[in-house]
Design a protein around this motif. Structure first.
Motif, PDB file in Angstrom:
ATOM      1  N   PHE A   9       1.926   5.840 -10.611  1.00 57.75           N
ATOM      2  CA  PHE A   9       0.616   5.487 -10.066  1.00 57.75           C
ATOM      3  C   PHE A   9      -0.423   5.636 -11.163  1.00 57.75           C
ATOM      4  CE2 PHE A   9       3.074   7.041  -6.444  1.00 57.75           C
ATOM      5  CZ  PHE A   9       2.904   6.005  -5.543  1.00 57.75           C
ATOM      6  N   ASP A  31       0.868  -1.175   0.000  1.00 61.47           N
ATOM      7  CA  ASP A  31       0.000   0.000   0.000  1.00 61.47           C
ATOM      8  C   ASP A  31       0.905   1.225   0.000  1.00 61.47           C
ATOM      9  OD1 ASP A  31      -2.206   1.609   0.094  1.00 61.47           O
ATOM     10  OD2 ASP A  31      -2.700   1.207   2.188  1.00 61.47           O
ATOM     11  N   LEU A  70       0.442   8.152  -1.842  1.00 57.89           N
ATOM     12  CA  LEU A  70       0.271   9.155  -2.879  1.00 57.89           C
ATOM     13  C   LEU A  70       0.547  10.533  -2.292  1.00 57.89           C
ATOM     14  CD1 LEU A  70      -3.117   7.936  -4.370  1.00 57.89           C
ATOM     15  CD2 LEU A  70      -0.970   8.006  -5.627  1.00 57.89           C
ATOM     16  N   VAL A 106      -5.938   1.797  -7.176  1.00 63.00           N
ATOM     17  CA  VAL A 106      -4.792   2.552  -7.683  1.00 63.00           C
ATOM     18  C   VAL A 106      -3.638   1.583  -7.848  1.00 63.00           C
ATOM     19  CG1 VAL A 106      -3.141   4.407  -7.270  1.00 63.00           C
ATOM     20  CG2 VAL A 106      -5.545   4.677  -6.553  1.00 63.00           C
ATOM     21  N   THR A 159      -2.617   4.538  -1.067  1.00 59.07           N
ATOM     22  CA  THR A 159      -3.362   4.260  -2.294  1.00 59.07           C
ATOM     23  C   THR A 159      -4.704   3.583  -2.020  1.00 59.07           C
ATOM     24  OG1 THR A 159      -2.075   2.213  -2.536  1.00 59.07           O
ATOM     25  CG2 THR A 159      -1.331   4.135  -3.779  1.00 59.07           C
ATOM     26  N   HIS A 211       0.334   0.783  -8.607  1.00 66.57           N
ATOM     27  CA  HIS A 211       1.660   1.398  -8.563  1.00 66.57           C
ATOM     28  C   HIS A 211       2.602   0.485  -9.306  1.00 66.57           C
ATOM     29  CE1 HIS A 211       2.107  -1.189  -4.923  1.00 66.57           C
ATOM     30  NE2 HIS A 211       0.898  -0.737  -4.661  1.00 66.57           N
ATOM     31  N   ALA A 239       2.928  12.297  -7.425  1.00 66.52           N
ATOM     32  CA  ALA A 239       2.157  11.341  -8.234  1.00 66.52           C
ATOM     33  C   ALA A 239       1.548  12.041  -9.441  1.00 66.52           C
ATOM     34  CB  ALA A 239       1.069  10.689  -7.383  1.00 66.52           C
TER      35      ALA A 239
END
Length: 399
Positions: free
Chosen positions: A381, A18, A21, A394, A37, A396, A25
């Motif tokens: 992201f 996790d 952000l 989201v 996220t 990554h 980003a």
């Protein structure tokens, strides 16, 4: 984030971190503070509620779900183990989803990518490339000695020696084709490298691999795959009871299934491994035209899962819109982005020139993309949206 709202069931088999952000980003509008996220995704932002700025790369949840299921079903139907290429996305959530769908392994192109997957906890990795860096080889050998399943490719006696000197690994001898990248060019070359691998201390010969994805004609693809089968037969006495026979870009996996499926090596079990990776998001350009499902629609279908949203910055001439999206944002190596109306005729670092568009200054245009393998690496992201433009996850990326 609620499990029923996540884009993918987060697989317990690998770690899906996790991340945080913040203002770094790209595409997310977070001038102050930071947010995990999963917390951001749980807020259910709309793509158009001011939480984002343009340009913005978006992954469509429904398309990705469908594509992962389609490829898993294709591999199962043809008796293949699926080892999709992780280099397309390098996104833990998508890799987890592919493993959840039954992927036997994941494929990478570099030692660095293998390191990422090892740290994520991926249990079995194929490196579909030559590895000659002694530092990387020693690390790979040490990890294999601890029980990690990793295979590398070799196409030379020197490559075999490098693997052996580093401590030894399981190897696949690679067959190539004229004008291609790596890989022995002849069956005789395969035999020589396989013999060296069979004799080298610490090295375990596991099978033969090839990459047909760069070929443009069916006849050339079929010829390469036939040579791969011939190569396997030529070194059968050197191979273990279970033989790995691997191939498969995202343009010819129907021909791979036709050529390599089944138990065709007496005295051995053939584990045919398909490595197609771009299928996870597909595209609106290069692979839309080249996917095998255009030739064999009865086998399934893939849906474009990547979109770019960008804003019109200027309309300085009749019929020309200058859009705030460039080579830093969108892939361009296998075709420019595709707007719903008009045509991108040129791109700079941060601008695209759209001819034939009636869009006005300030309008936000949706673009389809061509070649997903050079899209994800431009974004740290990436929001995942449902069909109502609500962000549900989201991603990554680890490039």
């Amino acid at each position: 984030m609620r499990d029923d709202a996540a884009m993918v069931k987060r697989a317990a088999i690998i770690d899906t971190p996790d991340e945080l952000l913040d203002w770094r980003a790209k595409g997310f509008w977070l001038p102050e503070g930071e947010v995990p996220t999963r917390t951001f995704a749980a807020a259910r932002h709309s793509l158009f509620d001011g939480s984002f700025t343009w340009p913005l790369l978006v992954v469509r949840e429904s398309a990705v779900r469908a594509n992962i299921a389609t490829m898993a079903e294709f591999a199962h139907r043809h008796g293949f183990a699926f080892a999709p290429h992780a280099k397309t996305t390098m996104a833990p959530s998508l890799l987890a989803a592919q493993l959840d769908a039954g992927a036997w392994a994941l494929t990478v192109a570099t030692a660095n990518q293998a390191l990422v997957l090892r740290r994520l906890g991926v249990p079995r990795v194929l490196i579909a490339n030559q590895v000659l860096d002694r530092t990387a080889l020693r690390w790979l050998a040490a990890q294999a000695a601890q029980g990690w399943e990793v295979l590398v490719q070799v196409d030379s006696v020197a490559g075999v020696a490098a693997v052996s000197e580093a401590g030894g690994l399981r190897v696949l001898v690679e067959l190539g084709h004229a004008g291609g990248r790596t890989g022995c060019r002849t069956v005789e070359g395969i035999v020589a490298v396989a013999q060296a691998a069979a004799e080298a201390p610490g090295v375990t010969l596991a099978g033969v691999t090839a990459y047909e994805g760069a070929l443009t004609e069916v006849a050339a693809v079929d010829a390469l795959l036939a040579a791969q089968v011939e190569s396997v037969r030529a070194i059968a006495d050197l191979l273990p009871a279970e033989v790995i026979v691997s191939a498969g870009g995202s343009a010819w996996f129907d021909r791979v299934a036709h050529a390599l499926a089944g138990q065709w090596l007496p005295g051995h079990t053939v584990r045919a491994v398909l490595r197609s990776g771009a299928s996870v998001t597909h595209d609106d350009g290069f692979y839309r035209l080249r996917t095998p499902f255009t030739r064999v629609p009865s086998e399934g279908a893939l849906t474009p899962g990547l979109e770019m949203f960008a804003q019109v910055l200027s309309t300085p001439e009749p019929g020309l819109a200058i859009v705030g999206m460039g080579k830093r944002d969108a892939p361009f190596d296998e075709g420019f982005p595709l707007p719903a109306a008009g045509e991108v005729v040129r791109m700079n670092d941060h601008h695209a020139y759209v001819r034939g568009s009636s869009a006005a200054v300030g309008d936000v245009i949706r673009f389809g993309l061509s070649h997903p393998c050079t899209a994800f690496d431009k974004w740290r992201f990436i929001p995942v949206a449902d069909d109502a433009d609500v962000v549900v996850d989201v991603l990554h990326t680890y490039f």
